[in-house]
Scaffold this active site. Structure first.
Site, mmCIF file in Angstrom:
data_model
loop_
_atom_site.group_PDB
_atom_site.id
_atom_site.type_symbol
_atom_site.label_atom_id
_atom_site.label_comp_id
_atom_site.label_asym_id
_atom_site.label_seq_id
_atom_site.Cartn_x
_atom_site.Cartn_y
_atom_site.Cartn_z
ATOM 1 N N GLY A 64 -22.607 -20.297 -17.763
ATOM 2 C CA GLY A 64 -24.078 -19.881 -18.484
ATOM 3 C C GLY A 64 -25.371 -20.705 -18.617
ATOM 4 O O GLY A 64 -25.582 -20.182 -17.870
ATOM 5 N N ARG B 284 -21.307 -13.668 -16.420
ATOM 6 C CA ARG B 284 -22.718 -14.842 -17.464
ATOM 7 C C ARG B 284 -22.923 -15.453 -16.377
ATOM 8 O O ARG B 284 -24.572 -16.106 -16.441
ATOM 9 C CB ARG B 284 -22.076 -14.797 -18.866
ATOM 10 C CG ARG B 284 -21.098 -16.160 -18.465
ATOM 11 C CD ARG B 284 -20.533 -16.171 -20.140
ATOM 12 N NE ARG B 284 -19.352 -16.982 -19.976
ATOM 13 C CZ ARG B 284 -18.279 -17.008 -20.178
ATOM 14 N NH1 ARG B 284 -17.657 -15.715 -19.030
ATOM 15 N NH2 ARG B 284 -17.223 -17.736 -19.591
ATOM 16 N N LYS C 242 -16.967 -25.542 -9.585
ATOM 17 C CA LYS C 242 -18.558 -25.561 -10.036
ATOM 18 C C LYS C 242 -19.337 -26.482 -8.982
ATOM 19 O O LYS C 242 -20.454 -25.696 -8.827
ATOM 20 C CB LYS C 242 -18.377 -25.605 -11.255
ATOM 21 C CG LYS C 242 -17.441 -23.951 -11.936
ATOM 22 C CD LYS C 242 -18.000 -24.291 -13.248
ATOM 23 C CE LYS C 242 -17.274 -22.568 -13.937
ATOM 24 N NZ LYS C 242 -17.770 -22.454 -15.611
ATOM 25 N N ASN D 171 -19.147 -28.442 -26.443
ATOM 26 C CA ASN D 171 -17.521 -28.718 -26.925
ATOM 27 C C ASN D 171 -18.039 -29.849 -27.615
ATOM 28 O O ASN D 171 -18.877 -30.519 -27.058
ATOM 29 C CB ASN D 171 -16.711 -28.949 -26.372
ATOM 30 C CG ASN D 171 -16.353 -29.326 -25.049
ATOM 31 O OD1 ASN D 171 -16.329 -31.502 -25.601
ATOM 32 N ND2 ASN D 171 -16.481 -30.047 -24.140
ATOM 33 N N CYS E 20 -16.176 -18.994 -26.327
ATOM 34 C CA CYS E 20 -17.368 -17.664 -26.252
ATOM 35 C C CYS E 20 -15.875 -16.664 -25.683
ATOM 36 O O CYS E 20 -16.084 -15.477 -26.105
ATOM 37 C CB CYS E 20 -17.882 -17.402 -24.951
ATOM 38 S SG CYS E 20 -19.329 -18.683 -24.743
ATOM 39 N N CYS F 114 -27.317 -42.231 -39.336
ATOM 40 C CA CYS F 114 -26.958 -41.730 -38.073
ATOM 41 C C CYS F 114 -26.013 -42.807 -36.842
ATOM 42 O O CYS F 114 -25.917 -44.278 -36.655
ATOM 43 C CB CYS F 114 -27.281 -41.392 -36.989
ATOM 44 S SG CYS F 114 -26.655 -41.124 -35.220
#
Length: 245
Positions: free
Chosen positions: A37, A69, A82, A123, A179, A235
């Site tokens: 999306g 979507r 895709k 993810n 989703c 970090c």
């Protein structure tokens, strides 16, 4: 060329773009990782805007449930990769855009070939890997996410220092909702994907004040909030102690 002036006239007339800006977009490369999306929407706007080279990365195939979507695809695309379906649609939109496709592993290597990277995945492992690749290559990163009626956009530029995505989400063990589990409305994810394309275009045109910011959106209440993202000195990706500084 006259055809370019006609095609892009509505944005060339903007003083922030102009002919010179349009040439900058034509000479730019954008890597879109994830063609769901977020990515399918962002890639459509980038192709429409005349980005010269689009690098597309995804490992999935189009499913019937995507079409609610991911409006770049058609019902006849169900079952197709895709990357293949998106490349065909984008080429039909703008044949002057050079389109390259990559699988998930090669997509990370392509970070170095792009001027800016859009993380349109869903993810945390993928997001962490993309962020690390962008920090290592010193490439700007536009990260988007959407679920239910909520969206967020974050922009990072390792070449200017400051925070990276891992500074914002430091917990390796955090599980992301999907989703499929939580639900999503098409216009919500499309809005965030459009904003990712907008952020990339602005950056390519030299307007880079968004770096180091997180924008969140409550679509039910139509409320927007923008926050500065503090850099985390500890970090594990960009922290000074991990760079040997």
């Amino acid at each position: 060329m006259m055809s370019d002036l006609m095609r892009y006239s509505r944005q060339i007339v903007l003083r922030e773009v102009g002919v010179n800006g349009q040439e900058l977009l034509r000479d730019s490369s954008v890597l879109v990782i994830g063609l769901g999306g977020l990515g399918s929407t962002a890639a459509s706007h980038l192709a429409g805007a005349g980005i010269g080279r689009l690098l597309l990365c995804d490992r999935d195939r189009v499913e019937l449930s995507n079409l609610q979507r991911q409006v770049l695809y058609r019902q006849s695309d169900v079952g197709r990769a895709k990357t293949v379906a998106a490349a065909a649609q984008l080429a039909a939109l703008n044949r002057d855009v050079e389109i390259e496709t990559f699988d998930a592993d090669d997509g990370l290597a392509a970070v170095r070939d792009a001027d800016i990277v859009l993380d349109c995945t869903d993810n945390f492992p993928a997001r962490y890997a993309i962020n690390a690749a962008c920090v290592a290559a010193r490439r700007p990163l536009v990260s988007g996410a959407a679920i239910r009626f909520e969206g967020q956009l974050a922009v990072f530029d390792p070449s200017r220092g400051g925070a990276c995505y891992r500074c914002l989400y430091a917990d390796d063990g955090e599980a992301a909702e999907t989703c499929e589990e939580a639900g999503i409305l098409g216009p919500v994810v499309a809005t965030v994907g459009s904003l990712q394309a907008l952020a990339a275009i602005k950056w390519l045109l030299g307007r880079r004040d968004d770096a180091g910011t997180l924008t969140t959106w409550d679509a039910l209440r139509m409320q927007w909030r923008t926050h500065r993202i503090p850099a985390d000195p500890d970090c594990p990706v960009c922290g000074t102690s991990h760079r040997g500084e």
